[in-house]
Design an enzyme around this catalytic site. Structure first.
Site, mmCIF file in Angstrom:
data_model
loop_
_atom_site.group_PDB
_atom_site.id
_atom_site.type_symbol
_atom_site.label_atom_id
_atom_site.label_comp_id
_atom_site.label_asym_id
_atom_site.label_seq_id
_atom_site.Cartn_x
_atom_site.Cartn_y
_atom_site.Cartn_z
ATOM 1 N N TRP A 106 -1.079 -13.373 -1.072
ATOM 2 C CA TRP A 106 0.075 -12.491 -0.868
ATOM 3 C C TRP A 106 0.892 -12.343 -2.145
ATOM 4 C CZ3 TRP A 106 -0.879 -9.309 2.649
ATOM 5 C CH2 TRP A 106 -1.471 -9.688 3.850
ATOM 6 N N ASP A 174 9.488 -13.795 -0.190
ATOM 7 C CA ASP A 174 8.695 -13.307 0.928
ATOM 8 C C ASP A 174 8.628 -14.469 1.924
ATOM 9 O OD1 ASP A 174 6.762 -12.573 2.726
ATOM 10 O OD2 ASP A 174 5.194 -12.162 1.239
ATOM 11 N N LYS A 198 4.808 -12.312 12.358
ATOM 12 C CA LYS A 198 4.392 -13.711 12.273
ATOM 13 C C LYS A 198 5.352 -14.573 13.097
ATOM 14 C CE LYS A 198 1.322 -12.620 9.010
ATOM 15 N NZ LYS A 198 1.704 -12.215 7.670
HETATM 16 C C1 LIG Z 1 1.232 -11.291 6.601
HETATM 17 C C2 LIG Z 1 1.917 -11.446 5.311
HETATM 18 C C3 LIG Z 1 2.225 -10.352 4.501
HETATM 19 C C4 LIG Z 1 1.822 -8.941 4.844
HETATM 20 O O1 LIG Z 1 2.548 -8.497 5.910
HETATM 21 P P1 LIG Z 1 2.402 -6.999 6.483
HETATM 22 O O2 LIG Z 1 3.606 -6.922 7.350
HETATM 23 O O3 LIG Z 1 1.105 -6.952 7.224
HETATM 24 O O4 LIG Z 1 2.431 -6.073 5.342
HETATM 25 C C5 LIG Z 1 2.920 -10.586 3.328
HETATM 26 N N1 LIG Z 1 3.280 -11.816 2.972
HETATM 27 C C6 LIG Z 1 2.995 -12.896 3.725
HETATM 28 C C7 LIG Z 1 3.435 -14.245 3.262
HETATM 29 C C8 LIG Z 1 2.300 -12.744 4.911
HETATM 30 O O5 LIG Z 1 2.021 -13.812 5.666
#
Ligand SMILES: *Cc1c(COP(=O)(O)O)cnc(C)c1O
Length: 362
Positions: A106, A174, A198
């Site tokens: 990521w 993030d 998530k």
């Molecule tokens: C799942 C995830 C993403 C991507 O998320 P989307 O909403 O599908 O774009 C980005 N960063 C992390 C840490 C993730 O777990």
């Protein structure tokens, strides 16, 4: 309405949600409040949605424990992946530098999106260790626009146990796969973003929390949909927001408060992770925990392998037979992964630990 059989859902995202949230959301799909309309049918510019929108922002900042006069909450579309682009769009220009800590797939995507805007400085990387650890020595460049972290690495199974000090450089994170999972000083962050699917709710909304002094530094004259300032000015209602997803995020926040807030949820998350890691550690000949340094292990996504690898299929079939789904690792790294976010029940972690022992003794 009832559920025939609710599985222990270890999927990484979309992921399990609290049952009381699903029940209330089901009612909301039929009628929201006494409105005579479904949450799927109401206007985003009228009651009852206006109150839902406002209350969800208030609840989020309350749970984070930050001063609500100093932070702005945005509800945006495009997933966390669009934030990889929106962030440098707002803060990085040619001749400027932004720092990134590279901890896995990521963060790689976040850096890739930033590169066309300016200089991306690698403040630290755990690539040499195949991302199975969190780098400790972080070197932030002078005059950096921001330092970007991926606090929990969903695919690799690592997590920053302590948040590095960025000094005067704005800290951006993030938080997608761990937001609201543990007690942190969230006021230290200038910008936090998180795809909801998530740990916060259903797919479709990305929650962005920006400190107002950092928001003030965002570029002007950007395309509206990519402008933090314009989105903030419109209170995330520049266009139609993902109404249903925001509504469910609000229900999840209500559930977190009813569970006793972050501290209580965090303690349960710790116990859940511990019960599974302990079972894995009892059988070093059968299980390999991917992340060796305990301090770097994620409480959210637990990555491991079965030895020999040929037994993996057997392991997964046995888990399915016991009502445990989603234990296969990310397609890019293979192996196994147990994702146990806030809403994942403690009984499910205990059930997995028990199965790990049973399987090892077979
Ligand atoms: C799942 C995830 C993403 C991507 O998320 P989307 O909403 O599908 O774009 C980005 N960063 C992390 C840490 C993730 O777990």
């Amino acid at each position: 309405m009832s559920i025939r059989k609710r599985l222990f859902n270890f999927n990484a995202g979309p992921a399990t949600l609290p049952l009381p949230v699903l029940e209330e959301a089901s009612r909301g799909v039929l009628e929201i409040g006494n409105s005579g309309m479904s949450i799927l049918e109401v206007s985003h510019r009228a009651e009852p949605y206006e109150s839902i929108h406002a209350e969800t922002k208030v609840k989020l900042l309350r749970i984070l424990g930050v001063d609500p006069t100093k932070f702005t909450v945005l509800f945006l579309g495009g997933g966390a992946s669009l934030q990889f682009l929106t962030l440098p769009t707002n803060y990085l220009s040619k001749g400027e530098t932004a720092d990134y800590v590279h901890t896995g797939e990521w963060s790689a995507k976040a850096m890739k999106e930033a590169k066309p805007f300016g200089t991306v400085h690698l403040a630290a990387s755990s690539e040499a260790d195949k991302f199975a650890s969190i780098p400790k020595d972080i070197k932030v460049s002078a005059n950096s626009r921001y330092l970007h972290l991926t606090t929990n690495n969903t695919i690799e199974g690592t997590q920053f146990s302590t948040i590095p000090n960025a000094g005067p450089v704005p800290l951006v994170a993030d938080f997608s796969s761990e937001f609201l999972s543990r007690s942190l000083d969230y006021s230290k962050f200038s910008l936090m973003y998180s795809g909801a699917q998530k740990n916060l709710g259903p797919a479709g909304v990305t929650v962005v929390v920006i400190r107002n002094d950092f928001l003030a530094q965002a570029k002007e004259d950007l395309p509206a949909m990519l402008s933090y300032k314009q989105q903030a000015k419109a209170d995330s209602l520049y266009n139609t927001p993902p109404v249903f997803s925001i509504y469910v995020v609000g229900l999840v926040l209500k559930w977190i408060e009813s569970e006793g807030g972050i501290a209580k949820v965090a303690a349960r998350n710790r116990r859940k992770a511990e019960v599974i890691y302990s079972a894995l550690e009892e059988f070093p000949d059968i299980y390999d925990i991917v992340v060796k340094n305990k301090e770097d292990r994620s409480d959210m996504n637990l990555t491991f392998r079965v030895k020999p690898e040929a037994r993996e299929k057997d392991f997964l079939n046995g888990a399915t037979a016991k009502g445990m789904e989603g234990l296969k690792g990310h397609r890019s790294v293979g192996g196994l992964r147990a994702s146990i976010y806030n809403a994942f029940p403690e009984e499910g972690a205990v059930a997995l630990a028990q199965y790990l022992r049973e399987f090892a003794r077979k």
